[in-house]
Scaffold this active site. Structure first.
Site, PDB file in Angstrom:
ATOM      1  N   GLY A 198      39.922  48.481  49.742  1.00 52.62           N
ATOM      2  CA  GLY A 198      39.227  49.702  49.336  1.00 52.62           C
ATOM      3  C   GLY A 198      40.009  50.997  49.424  1.00 52.62           C
ATOM      4  O   GLY A 198      39.547  52.020  48.919  1.00 52.62           O
TER       5      GLY A 198
ATOM      6  N   GLU B 130      42.225  43.356  52.990  1.00 57.28           N
ATOM      7  CA  GLU B 130      42.189  42.808  51.623  1.00 57.28           C
ATOM      8  C   GLU B 130      42.438  43.895  50.584  1.00 57.28           C
ATOM      9  O   GLU B 130      41.588  44.158  49.740  1.00 57.28           O
ATOM     10  CB  GLU B 130      40.804  42.190  51.350  1.00 57.28           C
TER      11      GLU B 130
ATOM     12  N   CYS C  73      35.065  50.125  17.593  1.00 58.10           N
ATOM     13  CA  CYS C  73      33.919  50.809  16.976  1.00 58.10           C
ATOM     14  C   CYS C  73      32.852  51.183  17.989  1.00 58.10           C
ATOM     15  O   CYS C  73      31.714  50.720  17.912  1.00 58.10           O
ATOM     16  CB  CYS C  73      33.323  49.908  15.907  1.00 58.10           C
ATOM     17  N   GLU C  74      33.221  51.963  18.982  1.00 57.81           N
ATOM     18  CA  GLU C  74      32.263  52.482  19.951  1.00 57.81           C
ATOM     19  C   GLU C  74      32.776  53.836  20.401  1.00 57.81           C
ATOM     20  O   GLU C  74      33.965  53.993  20.653  1.00 57.81           O
ATOM     21  CB  GLU C  74      32.200  51.579  21.200  1.00 57.81           C
TER      22      GLU C  74
ATOM     23  N   TYR D  85      33.922  53.325  34.292  1.00 56.64           N
ATOM     24  CA  TYR D  85      33.788  54.099  35.535  1.00 56.64           C
ATOM     25  C   TYR D  85      34.098  55.581  35.329  1.00 56.64           C
ATOM     26  O   TYR D  85      34.336  56.290  36.300  1.00 56.64           O
ATOM     27  CB  TYR D  85      34.759  53.595  36.600  1.00 56.64           C
TER      28      TYR D  85
ATOM     29  N   ARG E 226      38.550  50.821  32.234  1.00 57.54           N
ATOM     30  CA  ARG E 226      38.161  51.701  33.340  1.00 57.54           C
ATOM     31  C   ARG E 226      37.601  53.053  32.899  1.00 57.54           C
ATOM     32  O   ARG E 226      36.590  53.502  33.443  1.00 57.54           O
ATOM     33  CB  ARG E 226      39.326  51.887  34.323  1.00 57.54           C
TER      34      ARG E 226
ATOM     35  N   GLY F  59      43.570  45.582  47.222  1.00 59.13           N
ATOM     36  CA  GLY F  59      43.883  45.160  45.858  1.00 59.13           C
ATOM     37  C   GLY F  59      44.476  46.331  45.097  1.00 59.13           C
ATOM     38  O   GLY F  59      45.663  46.357  44.749  1.00 59.13           O
ATOM     39  N   ARG F  60      43.638  47.331  44.897  1.00 59.70           N
ATOM     40  CA  ARG F  60      44.022  48.466  44.062  1.00 59.70           C
ATOM     41  C   ARG F  60      45.297  49.152  44.553  1.00 59.70           C
ATOM     42  O   ARG F  60      46.169  49.491  43.760  1.00 59.70           O
ATOM     43  CB  ARG F  60      42.881  49.492  44.053  1.00 59.70           C
TER      44      ARG F  60
HETATM   45  C1  LIG Z   1      37.274  44.215  45.386  1.00 60.93           C
HETATM   46  C2  LIG Z   1      37.391  43.750  46.777  1.00 60.93           C
HETATM   47  C3  LIG Z   1      38.530  44.055  47.530  1.00 60.93           C
HETATM   48  C4  LIG Z   1      39.652  44.933  46.999  1.00 60.93           C
HETATM   49  O1  LIG Z   1      39.274  46.250  46.839  1.00 60.93           O
HETATM   50  P1  LIG Z   1      40.401  47.326  46.433  1.00 60.93           P
HETATM   51  O2  LIG Z   1      39.626  48.573  46.261  1.00 60.93           O
HETATM   52  O3  LIG Z   1      41.007  46.868  45.174  1.00 60.93           O
HETATM   53  O4  LIG Z   1      41.360  47.400  47.555  1.00 60.93           O
HETATM   54  C5  LIG Z   1      38.643  43.525  48.787  1.00 60.93           C
HETATM   55  N1  LIG Z   1      37.673  42.743  49.311  1.00 60.93           N
HETATM   56  C6  LIG Z   1      36.547  42.435  48.621  1.00 60.93           C
HETATM   57  C7  LIG Z   1      35.531  41.575  49.247  1.00 60.93           C
HETATM   58  C8  LIG Z   1      36.366  42.931  47.345  1.00 60.93           C
HETATM   59  O5  LIG Z   1      35.261  42.645  46.669  1.00 60.93           O
END
Ligand SMILES: *Cc1c(COP(=O)(O)O)cnc(C)c1O
Length: 421
Positions: free
Chosen positions: A239, A275, A346-347, A318, A314, A277-278
């Site tokens: 997150g 965890e 086409c949107e 969002y 995105r 990701g982004r």
């Molecule tokens: C989406 C998600 C993440 C990753 O979130 P980021 O904002 O990309 O770091 C980690 N854990 C869970 C359970 C998620 O659903």
């Protein structure tokens, strides 16, 4: 900090001119930087130095096999949310004991696949799910390691579609009911309850919500230990946000986030998992696109480009901002021009930016969407029968296509015609 910079007036991905990739691969396409991916992974890994930990890359952000292999080789575990992601992680060589399985709707079949192939833990999100995991584990003659995802009812202060830690969200069990749910888990024969999981949302740009959530996790750890549960692992989710606008955003750094984790939870001596990701993939990728037409409207000019909402959703989904830069660096002193930047779909939602100040551009010019590495290619579709765009990975002065653009024949032949037609 990333590796998409101008050199002698041209945009480079590491040591490769982006225009060279466009010439070889065509546009639009995604381009990722190995050095940036690794740098971001290592920032997290180093932020938790001195604590037993595993950084599990949330591969839903960008799940190409080459990206997974790059991160796995650096020691990353993976956070998966579906059987497909689990199998992708395994195919990239990630051992089962470095894969955690998240998500609110794991099916019997998914649980079976993960238990058979090896899994570090399931992050369980409900009592019915817990019972299914236990049953499948017993059927397979094994024990499933689990954490329970608690919902700490914290406002992540992010976009509503990616906030997950408030009581009204579908995620986790209310922290107020945790004791009861842990007692149930402990009574089930197929489970080994190893810890607590918590993920409150994505693109967080302040540490405060994490702090509130982790303090609650700390209290809960003590309370559960007092009840006899052997809580030894804390999965703290992902997150942490990234700067989408270069000029005026400064989200917390991984090292500050790591320090917060140590400060709020270190005394518990648990193994820590995170965890992200982004933050690992986001600024490690750009989407390259080309201007097809410059169209003069009544009160504005449109840049109509060959990338569209199906390639990068995105902004439409969002209201996300992406910095968009020309591949040829504007000469100093060039007067900017204001454009609405739109795709061919086409949107009206197929709009990337309104009133965006850009250097004046003409048909054929290349532009790059910065910060497109996470939740870009993975959310792409073939809406309007536009082929999924290729992905390219750069490594120093080399680049390789890591997913090719499908041909129109391949797309058409995926459909099958029933006998009666
Ligand atoms: C989406 C998600 C993440 C990753 O979130 P980021 O904002 O990309 O770091 C980690 N854990 C869970 C359970 C998620 O659903």
């Amino acid at each position: 900090m990333d590796h998409f910079l101008y050199r002698d007036g041209a945009l480079y991905a590491e040591d490769v001119p982006v225009a060279e990739i466009a010439a070889a691969v065509g546009s639009p396409c995604y381009i990722y930087s190995t050095a940036t991916l690794l740098r971001h992974f290592r920032l997290f890994d180093e932020a938790l130095e001195g604590t037993e930990h595993l950084v599990c890359y949330a591969m839903k952000a960008a799940s190409n096999q080459a990206i997974l292999k790059t991160l796995a080789a650096a020691g990353a575990g993976m956070d998966v949310v579906s059987e497909g992601e689990y199998l992708r992680a395994k195919a990239a060589g990630v051992p089962g004991d470095k894969i955690v399985f998240s998500g609110v709707g794991k099916t019997d079949a998914e649980i079976r696949t993960a238990l058979s192939g090896g899994i570090r833990q399931f992050n369980v999100e409900s009592e019915p799910e817990m019972e299914v995991i236990s049953r499948v584990a017993v059927e397979l003659g094994t024990i499933a390691p689990i954490t329970i995802r608690v919902n700490p009812d914290v406002d992540a202060k992010t976009h509503a579609k990616i906030a997950t830690g408030k009581s009204e969200n579908k995620f986790g069990i209310p922290i107020s009911r945790a004791k009861e749910v842990y007692a149930l888990a402990a009574s089930l024969p197929g489970l080994d309850v190893v810890g607590i999981d918590c993920h409150i949302g994505s693109q967080l740009t302040e540490l405060e919500p994490f702090k509130l959530a982790y303090q609650k996790v700390a209290e809960l750890t003590e309370a559960l230990r007092a009840e006899g549960h052997n809580i030894r692992r804390l999965d703290l989710g992902g997150g942490l946000g990234i700067p989408y606008t270069r000029s005026n955003e400064a989200p917390p750094l991984p090292v500050e986030y790591g320090q917060l984790i140590k400060d709020t939870l270190g005394y518990l001596n648990c193994e820590i998992e995170i965890e992200p990701g982004r933050l690992i993939a986001g600024n490690a990728g750009i989407m390259l696109s080309k201007v097809i037409y410059v169209k003069s409207g009544e009160d504005r000019d449109f840049l109509i480009i060959d990338g569209a909402m199906n390639d990068l959703i995105r902004p439409a989904m969002y209201e996300a901002h992406h910095d968009i830069i020309p591949v040829v660096e504007p000469a100093p002193g060039t007067e900017p021009h204001s454009y609405d930047i739109v795709g061919p779909v086409c949107e009206t939602g197929d709009t990337f930016a309104k009133n965006r100040e850009m250097t004046p551009l003409v048909a054929g010019d290349l532009i790059a969407f910065r910060s497109a590495g996470a939740y870009g290619a993975v959310m792409a579709s073939e809406y309007n029968s536009r082929p999924l765009i290729p992905e390219v990975l750069v490594h120093g002065d080399q680049f390789a296509v890591i997913r090719k653009r499908p041909t129109f024949d391949e797309i058409i032949n995926r459909d099958t015609i029933p006998e009666w037609l």
